[in-house]
Design an enzyme around this catalytic site. Structure first.
Site, PDB file in Angstrom:
ATOM      1  N   GLY A  59       2.823   4.411   3.655  1.00  0.00           N
ATOM      2  CA  GLY A  59       4.228   4.476   4.067  1.00  0.00           C
ATOM      3  C   GLY A  59       5.064   3.481   3.287  1.00  0.00           C
ATOM      4  O   GLY A  59       4.612   2.374   3.011  1.00  0.00           O
ATOM      5  N   ARG A  82       0.122   9.024   0.670  1.00  0.00           N
ATOM      6  CA  ARG A  82      -1.142   8.830   1.386  1.00  0.00           C
ATOM      7  C   ARG A  82      -2.104   9.812   0.732  1.00  0.00           C
ATOM      8  O   ARG A  82      -1.764  10.976   0.559  1.00  0.00           O
ATOM      9  CB  ARG A  82      -0.961   9.133   2.869  1.00  0.00           C
ATOM     10  CG  ARG A  82       0.023   8.162   3.518  1.00  0.00           C
ATOM     11  CD  ARG A  82      -0.119   8.132   5.035  1.00  0.00           C
ATOM     12  NE  ARG A  82       0.645   7.029   5.592  1.00  0.00           N
ATOM     13  CZ  ARG A  82       1.833   7.154   6.200  1.00  0.00           C
ATOM     14  NH1 ARG A  82       2.370   8.342   6.352  1.00  0.00           N
ATOM     15  NH2 ARG A  82       2.469   6.100   6.659  1.00  0.00           N
ATOM     16  N   ASP A 116      -3.347  -1.574   5.253  1.00  0.00           N
ATOM     17  CA  ASP A 116      -4.796  -1.788   5.181  1.00  0.00           C
ATOM     18  C   ASP A 116      -5.585  -0.552   4.767  1.00  0.00           C
ATOM     19  O   ASP A 116      -6.663  -0.677   4.181  1.00  0.00           O
ATOM     20  CB  ASP A 116      -5.373  -2.469   6.429  1.00  0.00           C
ATOM     21  CG  ASP A 116      -5.017  -1.751   7.705  1.00  0.00           C
ATOM     22  OD1 ASP A 116      -4.354  -0.700   7.617  1.00  0.00           O
ATOM     23  OD2 ASP A 116      -5.404  -2.241   8.784  1.00  0.00           O
ATOM     24  N   THR A 143       4.321  -3.064   5.045  1.00  0.00           N
ATOM     25  CA  THR A 143       4.462  -2.087   6.132  1.00  0.00           C
ATOM     26  C   THR A 143       5.431  -2.621   7.180  1.00  0.00           C
ATOM     27  O   THR A 143       5.352  -3.800   7.552  1.00  0.00           O
ATOM     28  CB  THR A 143       3.120  -1.751   6.815  1.00  0.00           C
ATOM     29  OG1 THR A 143       3.392  -1.052   8.045  1.00  0.00           O
ATOM     30  CG2 THR A 143       2.289  -2.985   7.152  1.00  0.00           C
ATOM     31  N   ASP A 169       5.209  -2.040  10.128  1.00  0.00           N
ATOM     32  CA  ASP A 169       4.451  -2.262  11.370  1.00  0.00           C
ATOM     33  C   ASP A 169       4.039  -3.727  11.539  1.00  0.00           C
ATOM     34  O   ASP A 169       3.750  -4.162  12.651  1.00  0.00           O
ATOM     35  CB  ASP A 169       3.191  -1.382  11.393  1.00  0.00           C
ATOM     36  CG  ASP A 169       3.516   0.090  11.282  1.00  0.00           C
ATOM     37  OD1 ASP A 169       4.681   0.452  11.517  1.00  0.00           O
ATOM     38  OD2 ASP A 169       2.608   0.875  10.944  1.00  0.00           O
ATOM     39  N   ASP A 210       1.266  -5.216  10.759  1.00  0.00           N
ATOM     40  CA  ASP A 210      -0.007  -5.185  11.500  1.00  0.00           C
ATOM     41  C   ASP A 210      -1.220  -5.401  10.602  1.00  0.00           C
ATOM     42  O   ASP A 210      -2.279  -4.833  10.833  1.00  0.00           O
ATOM     43  CB  ASP A 210      -0.131  -3.834  12.225  1.00  0.00           C
ATOM     44  CG  ASP A 210      -0.197  -2.671  11.246  1.00  0.00           C
ATOM     45  OD1 ASP A 210       0.080  -2.875  10.045  1.00  0.00           O
ATOM     46  OD2 ASP A 210      -0.530  -1.554  11.677  1.00  0.00           O
ATOM     47  N   ARG A 229       2.774   2.325  14.939  1.00  0.00           N
ATOM     48  CA  ARG A 229       1.407   2.848  15.184  1.00  0.00           C
ATOM     49  C   ARG A 229       0.799   2.197  16.422  1.00  0.00           C
ATOM     50  O   ARG A 229       1.414   2.208  17.460  1.00  0.00           O
ATOM     51  CB  ARG A 229       0.504   2.597  13.968  1.00  0.00           C
ATOM     52  CG  ARG A 229       0.767   3.512  12.823  1.00  0.00           C
ATOM     53  CD  ARG A 229      -0.308   3.361  11.778  1.00  0.00           C
ATOM     54  NE  ARG A 229       0.165   3.865  10.504  1.00  0.00           N
ATOM     55  CZ  ARG A 229       0.191   5.162  10.191  1.00  0.00           C
ATOM     56  NH1 ARG A 229      -0.273   6.064  11.020  1.00  0.00           N
ATOM     57  NH2 ARG A 229       0.662   5.562   9.030  1.00  0.00           N
TER      58      ARG A 229
HETATM   59  O1  F6P Z   1       2.999   2.760   9.061  1.00  0.00           O
HETATM   60  C1  F6P Z   1       4.364   2.955   8.989  1.00  0.00           C
HETATM   61  C2  F6P Z   1       4.809   4.046   9.914  1.00  0.00           C
HETATM   62  O2  F6P Z   1       6.209   4.166   9.806  1.00  0.00           O
HETATM   63  C3  F6P Z   1       4.381   3.911  11.384  1.00  0.00           C
HETATM   64  O3  F6P Z   1       5.171   3.012  12.094  1.00  0.00           O
HETATM   65  C4  F6P Z   1       4.490   5.322  11.851  1.00  0.00           C
HETATM   66  O4  F6P Z   1       3.653   5.574  12.959  1.00  0.00           O
HETATM   67  C5  F6P Z   1       4.042   6.115  10.659  1.00  0.00           C
HETATM   68  O5  F6P Z   1       4.234   5.278   9.517  1.00  0.00           O
HETATM   69  C6  F6P Z   1       4.760   7.400  10.448  1.00  0.00           C
HETATM   70  O6  F6P Z   1       4.164   8.066   9.403  1.00  0.00           O
HETATM   71  P1  F6P Z   1       4.843   9.295   8.657  1.00  0.00           P
HETATM   72  O7  F6P Z   1       5.953   8.746   7.810  1.00  0.00           O
HETATM   73  O8  F6P Z   1       3.739   9.866   7.864  1.00  0.00           O
HETATM   74  O9  F6P Z   1       5.370  10.210   9.706  1.00  0.00           O
END
Ligand code: F6P
Length: 318
Positions: free
Chosen positions: A10, A71, A102, A125, A127, A129, A171
């Site tokens: 992300g 990803r 990670d 990120t 997050d 985390d 997440r």
């Molecule tokens: O890891 C970053 C994040 O924005 C999380 O907070 C969220 O759950 C996820 O990515 C969303 O992923 P996507 O952009 O693939 O919907």
């Protein structure tokens, strides 16, 4: 030394300032900067190109990443990693700076074990985390985007005497929700790391409503999966007209804050210095007000734990 930078996973605000500093600083140090476009997917597909000052002019204020990200489930299949290694060899890349989380670090750890490609990871990120670092690139901008949204929601909530449930990303991690609750004055906060005592909260809020409270703000981390349940509770048990706002991807975009611009640049300079000194497979971390490094396996083998001090501060409804 020929070093490439890549985004993985992300995106997060602060990647562009990091990319800009990467090109400038590596060139100043006599190295040769390259871009890997579209993350690990792009690496497999050979999307690799020489980078120059011109490529990074006028990007410092932009969210996202001009080099893209991805990803890549393919990268976790051995034959694709072999293809990726060949691509790097063809381009003459001797080291990689990875802006990622990670999952990306795990992928690079595997890659290093198999092919010995030196890399440094920059924790990136919203997050926040990642084990071993108190700061991940992008989180300050995300928190400010959330703060802006919650401040706006409070205006309408207080005017119409309503309850609002605001869902934040993150997440499995409650950092964004916890920091938002602490800095935006929420009455309720639910995060995956802490049990929520509905009974106690009901009693406290009932009393406050009887004393004239006009609105309730509930911040709920997506990882709890309880956003709609909290809305039902506020409607049915507390009798408040309730609305739900899921902030979603607006939390991931936008111009990086001053902090994320500075952190992006600092992380990258630290990472480049490390690679130039023979670094192999480390993650740049921020701890106790200082930048440092941890071996990738230390970061990927452990889980991030929300600071107990933050959890303690959240106990305002118990
Ligand atoms: O890891 C970053 C994040 O924005 C999380 O907070 C969220 O759950 C996820 O990515 C969303 O992923 P996507 O952009 O693939 O919907």
């Amino acid at each position: 030394m020929v070093i490439a930078i890549m985004g993985s996973g992300g995106d997060a605000p602060g990647m562009n300032p990091a990319i800009k500093r990467f090109v400038e600083y590596l060139s100043e140090r006599g190295g040769t900067p390259y871009f890997i476009y579209d993350g690990l997917e792009g690496l497999i597909d050979g999307k690799i190109g020489r980078a120059d000052y011109g490529d990074v002019a006028g990007i410092i204020h932009r969210g996202g990443a001009i080099i893209g990200s991805s990803r890549s489930p393919r990268f976790f299949e051995a034959p694709w990693r072999e293809v990726a290694f060949k691509r790097l060899q063809e381009a003459g890349i001797e080291g990689i700076v990875v802006l990622g989380g990670d999952g990306s670090f795990r992928a690079m750890e595997l890659f290093h074990r198999e092919f010995g490609v030196p890399f440094v990871g920059i924790p990136t990120t919203i997050d926040n985390d990642i084990y071993g670092t108190q700061y991940c690139l992008g989180v300050d901008t995300a928190l400010n985007a959330i703060r802006d949204a919650v401040d706006r929601i409070r205006d309408t909530a207080s005017t119409l005497k309503r309850a609002f449930v605001v869902e934040t990303m993150g997440r499995e991690c409650g950092y964004l929700a916890a920091m938002t609750a602490l800095t935006c004055g929420a009455e309720v906060c639910l995060i995956p790391e802490v049990d929520f005592n509905e009974k106690v909260a009901t009693a406290i809020l009932r009393e406050e409503l009887e004393r004239g409270r006009r609105y309730i703000l509930a911040i709920v981390a997506e990882g709890t999966k309880r956003t709609l349940g909290v809305a039902r509770w506020l409607e049915e048990d507390l009798g408040m007209e309730t609305r739900v706002t899921i902030l979603g991807h607006i939390q991931r975009g936008g111009n990086p804050t001053v902090r994320d611009r500075l952190m992006g640049a600092s992380f990258v300079v630290h990472g480049i210095d490390h690679l130039l000194q023979g670094g192999e497979r480390e993650i740049v971390i921020y701890d106790g007000g200082k930048l440092g490094l941890l071996p990738v396996e230390e970061v990927t083998s452990q889980s991030y734990r929300l600071d107990p001090e933050i959890v303690k501060l959240l106990n305002f409804l118990d």
